[in-house]
Design a protein around this motif. Structure first.
Motif, PDB file in Angstrom:
ATOM      1  N   TYR A 153       0.844  -1.198   0.000  1.00 62.22           N
ATOM      2  CA  TYR A 153       0.000   0.000   0.000  1.00 62.22           C
ATOM      3  C   TYR A 153       0.883   1.254   0.000  1.00 62.22           C
ATOM      4  CZ  TYR A 153      -2.487  -3.426   3.076  1.00 62.22           C
ATOM      5  OH  TYR A 153      -2.972  -4.538   3.694  1.00 62.22           O
ATOM      6  N   THR A 154       1.965   1.165   0.786  1.00 67.22           N
ATOM      7  CA  THR A 154       2.864   2.312   0.922  1.00 67.22           C
ATOM      8  C   THR A 154       3.574   2.614  -0.387  1.00 67.22           C
ATOM      9  OG1 THR A 154       3.201   1.657   3.223  1.00 67.22           O
ATOM     10  CG2 THR A 154       4.704   3.296   2.338  1.00 67.22           C
ATOM     11  N   TYR A 155       3.973   1.553  -1.103  1.00 66.72           N
ATOM     12  CA  TYR A 155       4.604   1.776  -2.405  1.00 66.72           C
ATOM     13  C   TYR A 155       3.633   2.463  -3.362  1.00 66.72           C
ATOM     14  CZ  TYR A 155       7.904  -1.708  -0.595  1.00 66.72           C
ATOM     15  OH  TYR A 155       8.801  -2.405   0.182  1.00 66.72           O
ATOM     16  N   MET A 156       2.365   2.074  -3.289  1.00 66.57           N
ATOM     17  CA  MET A 156       1.357   2.721  -4.131  1.00 66.57           C
ATOM     18  C   MET A 156       1.217   4.193  -3.779  1.00 66.57           C
ATOM     19  SD  MET A 156      -1.578  -0.259  -4.163  1.00 66.57           S
ATOM     20  CE  MET A 156      -2.724   0.664  -5.187  1.00 66.57           C
TER      21      MET A 156
ATOM     22  N   ALA B 133       4.660  10.703  -6.180  1.00 69.87           N
ATOM     23  CA  ALA B 133       5.626  11.038  -7.226  1.00 69.87           C
ATOM     24  C   ALA B 133       4.921  11.420  -8.525  1.00 69.87           C
ATOM     25  CB  ALA B 133       6.576   9.864  -7.459  1.00 69.87           C
ATOM     26  N   ASP B 134       3.836  10.701  -8.849  1.00 65.83           N
ATOM     27  CA  ASP B 134       3.082  11.043 -10.063  1.00 65.83           C
ATOM     28  C   ASP B 134       2.579  12.480 -10.004  1.00 65.83           C
ATOM     29  OD1 ASP B 134       3.451   8.575 -11.243  1.00 65.83           O
ATOM     30  OD2 ASP B 134       1.484   7.788 -10.689  1.00 65.83           O
ATOM     31  N   GLY B 135       2.121  12.886  -8.813  1.00 65.97           N
ATOM     32  CA  GLY B 135       1.650  14.261  -8.663  1.00 65.97           C
ATOM     33  C   GLY B 135       2.748  15.268  -8.908  1.00 65.97           C
TER      34      GLY B 135
ATOM     35  N   HIS C 134       3.633  18.057 -12.285  1.00 64.44           N
ATOM     36  CA  HIS C 134       4.014  19.467 -12.194  1.00 64.44           C
ATOM     37  C   HIS C 134       5.460  19.701 -12.600  1.00 64.44           C
ATOM     38  CE1 HIS C 134       0.241  19.660  -9.962  1.00 64.44           C
ATOM     39  NE2 HIS C 134       0.259  20.969 -10.220  1.00 64.44           N
ATOM     40  N   GLY C 135       6.029  18.761 -13.379  1.00 72.35           N
ATOM     41  CA  GLY C 135       7.319  19.024 -14.020  1.00 72.35           C
ATOM     42  C   GLY C 135       8.543  18.429 -13.361  1.00 72.35           C
ATOM     43  N   MET C 136       8.419  17.759 -12.225  1.00 73.08           N
ATOM     44  CA  MET C 136       9.595  17.210 -11.568  1.00 73.08           C
ATOM     45  C   MET C 136      10.038  15.915 -12.255  1.00 73.08           C
ATOM     46  SD  MET C 136      10.187  16.140  -7.548  1.00 73.08           S
ATOM     47  CE  MET C 136      10.162  17.846  -6.963  1.00 73.08           C
ATOM     48  N   PRO C 137      11.333  15.719 -12.474  1.00 74.75           N
ATOM     49  CA  PRO C 137      11.818  14.457 -13.035  1.00 74.75           C
ATOM     50  C   PRO C 137      11.414  13.277 -12.139  1.00 74.75           C
ATOM     51  CG  PRO C 137      13.548  16.109 -13.089  1.00 74.75           C
ATOM     52  CD  PRO C 137      12.418  16.684 -12.276  1.00 74.75           C
ATOM     53  N   ARG C 138      11.058  12.155 -12.755  1.00 72.56           N
ATOM     54  CA  ARG C 138      10.491  11.040 -11.988  1.00 72.56           C
ATOM     55  C   ARG C 138      11.445  10.506 -10.922  1.00 72.56           C
ATOM     56  NH1 ARG C 138       6.158   8.213 -11.796  1.00 72.56           N
ATOM     57  NH2 ARG C 138       5.268   9.280 -13.601  1.00 72.56           N
ATOM     58  N   LYS C 139      12.708  10.322 -11.252  1.00 67.15           N
ATOM     59  CA  LYS C 139      13.652   9.784 -10.274  1.00 67.15           C
ATOM     60  C   LYS C 139      13.726  10.694  -9.051  1.00 67.15           C
ATOM     61  CE  LYS C 139      18.394   8.167  -9.678  1.00 67.15           C
ATOM     62  NZ  LYS C 139      19.735   7.973 -10.301  1.00 67.15           N
TER      63      LYS C 139
ATOM     64  N   THR D 199      12.533  10.109  -4.974  1.00 69.70           N
ATOM     65  CA  THR D 199      13.403  10.400  -3.828  1.00 69.70           C
ATOM     66  C   THR D 199      12.691  11.292  -2.816  1.00 69.70           C
ATOM     67  OG1 THR D 199      15.403  10.187  -5.180  1.00 69.70           O
ATOM     68  CG2 THR D 199      15.600  11.420  -3.118  1.00 69.70           C
ATOM     69  N   PHE D 200      12.062  12.345  -3.290  1.00 74.96           N
ATOM     70  CA  PHE D 200      11.337  13.241  -2.388  1.00 74.96           C
ATOM     71  C   PHE D 200      10.205  12.499  -1.671  1.00 74.96           C
ATOM     72  CE2 PHE D 200      13.232  16.852  -4.700  1.00 74.96           C
ATOM     73  CZ  PHE D 200      13.483  17.712  -3.636  1.00 74.96           C
ATOM     74  N   ALA D 201       9.434  11.732  -2.414  1.00 73.89           N
ATOM     75  CA  ALA D 201       8.284  11.042  -1.833  1.00 73.89           C
ATOM     76  C   ALA D 201       8.716   9.964  -0.837  1.00 73.89           C
ATOM     77  CB  ALA D 201       7.435  10.422  -2.945  1.00 73.89           C
ATOM     78  N   ALA D 202       9.692   9.158  -1.225  1.00 75.57           N
ATOM     79  CA  ALA D 202      10.128   8.057  -0.350  1.00 75.57           C
ATOM     80  C   ALA D 202      10.759   8.583   0.936  1.00 75.57           C
ATOM     81  CB  ALA D 202      11.104   7.155  -1.097  1.00 75.57           C
ATOM     82  N   GLN D 203      11.581   9.612   0.824  1.00 75.41           N
ATOM     83  CA  GLN D 203      12.222  10.165   2.018  1.00 75.41           C
ATOM     84  C   GLN D 203      11.192  10.821   2.933  1.00 75.41           C
ATOM     85  OE1 GLN D 203      15.287   9.791   3.184  1.00 75.41           O
ATOM     86  NE2 GLN D 203      14.765  10.983   5.008  1.00 75.41           N
TER      87      GLN D 203
END
Length: 267
Positions: free
Chosen positions: A178-181, A187-189, A193-198, A202-206
């Motif tokens: 669930y957490t990975y989803m 990250a999709d959000g 808005h223009g942020m590179p996926r990788k 990193t931002f979301a996981a941290q």
């Protein structure tokens, strides 16, 4: 620690446990054994961790003081029937398969046996596992201390009543998915808005890692931590309101309920 620990089965969870035990220096690699039907997996785990390997389950049963049954649930009956007459009298048998009840497996052994039921999760692969443990009446306090120390080599543990094991499956066993989803959606959000996926991952996981650590290390109620981030009229409370409107909490609760019910039906 002079106990020998043996693993029957060398899947991902067994590998995670062995890695944590070896790297924590809990016991010497020479006192860890593993058996598996696939010689490729055995050779790999022997080369990676310098442990003892064999294709003979009976060698594990005869020599080890702790025997971890890390095979698929449907193989438990077959494996126990094979090893039950060779397990040491004082050995501890650890079950890590979903749906395997202590009482059912006591009947399979058809003798007095120390049984531990454990429910670890996949973050054990990075030493951040969460494991629930239940034991039968033959497991002593000294045994429990050893088992606790063994599982703490790759994360946190809690002793629970066995009746809670299905709830454990819903709240920690399956919840990494669930957490990975959630992380992927965050990250999709950002990507929208223009942020590179990788970078977005990193931002979301941290952020998720840090938020979880705040709860564990401060002991503060998650609602209070949420309130502390949600300034009046600010961006966060706007996002929280949107999540509530979309039924975020109820969706998570329903997911846990579905998972628990499935777990119960596997028993």
């Amino acid at each position: 620690m002079n106990k020998k620990i043996g693993f029957i089965g060398c899947g991902n969870m067994a590998r995670a446990m062995i890695s944590g035990i070896v790297h924590s220096k809990f016991i010497e690699p020479s006192t860890i054994y593993a058996s598996n039907s696939s010689s490729g997996k055995l050779n790999q785990i022997r080369d990676d961790f310098c442990i003892c390997t064999t294709d003979d389950n009976l060698k594990i049963a005869k020599e080890c003081d702790v025997v971890v049954l890390s095979v698929k649930p449907h193989l438990y009956g077959k494996v126990i029937d094979q090893i039950k007459d060779f397990i040491k009298e004082e050995a501890i048998v650890v079950m890590i398969a979903a749906g395997q009840k202590i009482e059912d497996n006591e009947k399979r052994f058809n003798r007095k046996i120390k049984l531990v039921r454990a429910m670890p999760n996949t973050p054990a692969l990075v030493n951040e596992g969460m494991t629930a443990i239940s034991v039968n009446t033959l497991v002593t306090d000294e045994d429990k201390r050893f088992i606790q120390s063994m599982f703490e080599c790759f994360g946190k543990i809690e002793f629970v009543e066995e009746r809670l094991m299905d709830a454990v499956t819903g709240v920690s066993g399956s919840s990494p998915a669930y957490t990975y989803m959630f992380i992927e959606a965050l990250a999709d959000g950002a990507v929208l808005h223009g942020m590179p996926r990788k970078q977005a991952y990193t931002f979301a996981a941290q952020a998720v890692l840090g938020a979880a650590k705040m709860i564990l290390e401060t002991g503060t109620h998650p609602g209070a931590l949420k309130d502390a981030v949600s300034s009046p009229g600010g961006t966060t409370i706007e996002a929280v309101a949107s999540l509530e409107k979309s039924g975020f909490r109820s969706a998570v609760i329903e997911a846990v309920i579905a998972c628990v019910e499935k777990s119960k039906n596997m028993n």
